[in-house]
Design an enzyme around this catalytic site. Structure first.
Site, PDB file in Angstrom:
ATOM      1  N   ASN A   1      -9.255  -1.234   0.992  1.00 17.13           N
ATOM      2  CA  ASN A   1      -8.075  -1.764   1.675  1.00 17.13           C
ATOM      3  C   ASN A   1      -7.485  -0.683   2.575  1.00 17.13           C
ATOM      4  OD1 ASN A   1      -7.329  -1.635  -1.441  1.00 17.13           O
ATOM      5  ND2 ASN A   1      -5.396  -1.260  -0.466  1.00 17.13           N
ATOM      6  N   ASP A   2      -6.236  -0.383   2.505  1.00 14.30           N
ATOM      7  CA  ASP A   2      -5.538   0.403   3.538  1.00 14.30           C
ATOM      8  C   ASP A   2      -6.263   1.639   4.070  1.00 14.30           C
ATOM      9  OD1 ASP A   2      -3.833  -1.185   2.091  1.00 14.30           O
ATOM     10  OD2 ASP A   2      -2.470   0.409   1.543  1.00 14.30           O
TER      11      ASP A   2
ATOM     12  N   TRP B   1     -10.669  -5.443  -5.646  1.00 16.77           N
ATOM     13  CA  TRP B   1      -9.761  -4.317  -5.911  1.00 16.77           C
ATOM     14  C   TRP B   1      -9.915  -3.829  -7.345  1.00 16.77           C
ATOM     15  CZ3 TRP B   1      -5.406  -2.713  -8.678  1.00 16.77           C
ATOM     16  CH2 TRP B   1      -4.634  -1.705  -8.078  1.00 16.77           C
TER      17      TRP B   1
ATOM     18  N   ASP C   1       3.094   5.382  -0.669  1.00 17.53           N
ATOM     19  CA  ASP C   1       2.468   5.416   0.649  1.00 17.53           C
ATOM     20  C   ASP C   1       3.074   6.461   1.588  1.00 17.53           C
ATOM     21  OD1 ASP C   1       1.180   3.255  -0.511  1.00 17.53           O
ATOM     22  OD2 ASP C   1       2.384   1.755   0.541  1.00 17.53           O
TER      23      ASP C   1
ATOM     24  N   TRP D   1      -3.848  -9.370   2.190  1.00 16.43           N
ATOM     25  CA  TRP D   1      -3.889  -9.703   0.765  1.00 16.43           C
ATOM     26  C   TRP D   1      -3.967 -11.214   0.548  1.00 16.43           C
ATOM     27  CZ3 TRP D   1      -5.365  -6.165  -2.364  1.00 16.43           C
ATOM     28  CH2 TRP D   1      -5.050  -4.832  -2.114  1.00 16.43           C
TER      29      TRP D   1
HETATM   30  C1  FRU Z   1      -0.894  -1.896   0.600  1.00 20.86           C
HETATM   31  C2  FRU Z   1      -0.897  -1.334  -0.794  1.00 20.86           C
HETATM   32  C3  FRU Z   1      -0.154  -0.017  -0.844  1.00 20.86           C
HETATM   33  C4  FRU Z   1      -0.764   0.662  -2.017  1.00 20.86           C
HETATM   34  C5  FRU Z   1      -2.199   0.226  -1.928  1.00 20.86           C
HETATM   35  C6  FRU Z   1      -2.888   0.049  -3.243  1.00 20.86           C
HETATM   36  O1  FRU Z   1      -1.955  -2.714   0.899  1.00 20.86           O
HETATM   37  O2  FRU Z   1      -0.355  -2.266  -1.699  1.00 20.86           O
HETATM   38  O3  FRU Z   1       1.248  -0.138  -0.900  1.00 20.86           O
HETATM   39  O4  FRU Z   1      -0.617   2.051  -1.945  1.00 20.86           O
HETATM   40  O5  FRU Z   1      -2.196  -0.997  -1.236  1.00 20.86           O
HETATM   41  O6  FRU Z   1      -4.265  -0.156  -3.069  1.00 20.86           O
END
Ligand code: FRU
Length: 498
Positions: A37-38, A62, A167, A304
């Site tokens: 993801n991010d 995930w 984050d 998401w």
């Molecule tokens: C955003 C998030 C962040 C977190 C991460 C976990 O997509 O929810 O806030 O650090 O993904 O994977």
């Protein structure tokens, strides 16, 4: 010495990455194998650009978050590096969540991330405790700092929630380091906290840069803050948005706040608030500044809301967007694919002033890995058309449509017929403006094997979409109600010979 958990992830990559090689997109970053993801730690280090990402190598969903790692010199061709971090410490045992990276004066690279550990609450529920942690390394191997965490509940303002504190995005101005992180305050909604430091290890709380006040979603994730074209820009990814017109849709969204920065109050005075990307698949963008002063943004090309629907044939899940050059113009955020992409343009096919009425195709205009620009205008001042529609990734069964209606000034993208085996949200409509004098609308479409990114009017609006349409569906068609005049320019994107 690397931990058992990190060694296991690296061994897994070595063993199984080769199996997924032939499935990769041509120029979009994935984890190679497993889930991403991010984007994290998007930054320059020793003359190269590094990108880390939220990563679970073992499955296409995930799981306990690791950091995956790639690097590049041109934002298009990426080199895979071994996984950078695994959840292997008491303070991050349940995940190394998102964060950023920076080069330190001694030449080392620092990763700043959120360490997550689940703690049982007095009522029996498990809840995450989130703290900010660092790891120091050489561009490939990182050692977690023995003084971790560097920011925890004690560094929060009154009412700040240690369950949602994450984050961190770091940057440097002169000799001072700054960091923004997302938090949730007593009204239950997001705040962006600002901290400063002289060494990147010891941080002082400055204040709240911006607060959500339950207006744009609830918790604000993944902040980024930077100066651009005389303004300051704050990017956030809110959870639990409510729809606002066609600008914001429900669920996880992305918001760009543009304004001026009041340094004495550590506060962003807002002048404009807009969506960052108007497509279905875009979240958690992060930026860096290049050596030549460009601000480049990359994001998770997924959301998401739809991330549970994956292509079971593929051994990876999740891609990044093409990196985009940002500007602020007339109070809006503009974004265009990095100019480095143009070096990968192959054969060009172009048409000018083609009159289209009804449905048509144009010889040579098609493909699934291409850079296509279509300019649409009325055939004359008197002759205003009612609708223009393009289909890409098309054959007898499949198509992804982009429709523009000048009377309402909206674009509607529909990927219902784009290979998804589930009934997920597939349509997005967003407002755009055509050129007032010429009535022109310009659409630039970047296609890769599993995606379409649309840039409208030289970057005034962007919209990203994942497609799972079989690659054999590669036609492009044009359809109108009324008469339009088209200019079309298409380049194949070619990656093999370099
Ligand atoms: C955003 C998030 C962040 C977190 C991460 C976990 O997509 O929810 O806030 O650090 O993904 O994977």
């Amino acid at each position: 010495m690397i931990s058992k958990a990190l060694k296991q992830a690296r061994d897994f990559e070595t063993e199984y990455l080769p199996y997924a090689e032939s499935e990769q997109p041509r120029f979009h970053v994935t984890g190679g194998i497993g889930w991403i993801n991010d984007p994290n730690g998007f930054s320059s280090y020793k003359g190269e650009y590094h990108l880390f990402f939220q990563y679970y190598p073992y499955e296409t969903k995930w799981g306990p978050m690791h950091w995956g790692h790639v690097k590049t010199t041109d934002f298009i061709r990426w080199e895979k590096l071994p996984a950078a971090m695994a959840p292997d410490q008491p303070y991050d045992k349940d995940g190394c969540f998102s964060g950023s990276a920076i080069e330190l004066p001694d030449g080392k690279q620092m990763l700043i991330y959120t360490g997550v550990r689940a703690v049982r609450q007095h009522d029996g529920r498990m809840e995450n405790v989130q703290t900010q942690c660092v790891a120091i390394g050489d561009g490939q191997d990182y050692v977690k700092y023995e003084g971790n965490p560097i920011l925890s509940a004690k560094d929060l303002p009154e009412g700040g929630d240690p369950v949602d504190f994450r984050d961190p995005k770091v940057w440097k101005e002169g000799d001072v380091y700054y960091l923004v992180a997302g938090n949730r305050c007593s009204d239950g909604s997001g705040t962006i906290l600002l901290y400063e430091s002289t060494d990147c290890f010891h941080w002082t709380y400055n204040g709240i840069l911006s607060a959500c006040h339950n207006q744009y979603g609830r918790m604000w994730e993944c902040p980024d803050f930077f100066p651009l074209d005389g303004k300051h820009v704050l990017l956030v990814s809110p959870q639990e948005m409510n729809a606002i017109g066609l600008e914001f849709h429900p669920g996880n969204g992305t918001v760009c706040l543009i304004g001026s920065y009041n340094r004495s109050k550590f506060h962003l005075d807002r002048e404009n608030v807009q969506a960052i990307d108007y497509g279905l698949d875009f979240y958690a963008p992060q930026t860096l500044e290049t050596a030549d002063g460009r601000r480049i943004m990359i994001a998770w090309m997924q959301n998401w809301e739809t991330s549970g629907c994956r292509n079971e044939q593929l051994r990876f899940m999740g891609q990044m967007t093409v990196p985009r050059e940002l500007h602020v113009k007339n109070g809006r955020l503009y974004q265009n694919p990095v100019r480095e992409l143009e070096a990968y343009r192959g054969t060009k096919i172009s048409y000018r002033n083609v009159l289209v009425c009804g449905e048509t195709t144009l010889a040579g205009i098609g493909g699934r890995v291409m850079d296509l620009t279509v300019t649409v205008r009325p055939s004359s001042r008197e002759n205003i058309y009612q609708r223009f529609r393009m289909n890409v990734a098309k054959d007898g069964q499949w198509f992804t449509s982009i429709r523009y209606k000048p009377s309402v000034g909206t674009i509607r993208v529909d990927r219902t017929h784009s290979g998804f085996p589930h009934d997920i949200v597939s349509v997005r409509e967003f407002p755009v403006s055509q050129n007032r004098e010429t009535g022109e609308l310009k659409l630039r479409i970047l296609m890769d094997r599993y995606s379409m990114e649309l840039f409208v009017n030289d970057g005034e609006y962007a919209a990203s979409f994942v497609l799972y349409t079989p690659e054999s569906a590669d036609a492009v068609s044009f359809e109108t109600s009324g008469v339009v005049m088209l200019d079309v320019e298409k380049y194949d994107l070619v990656f093999d010979e370099k």
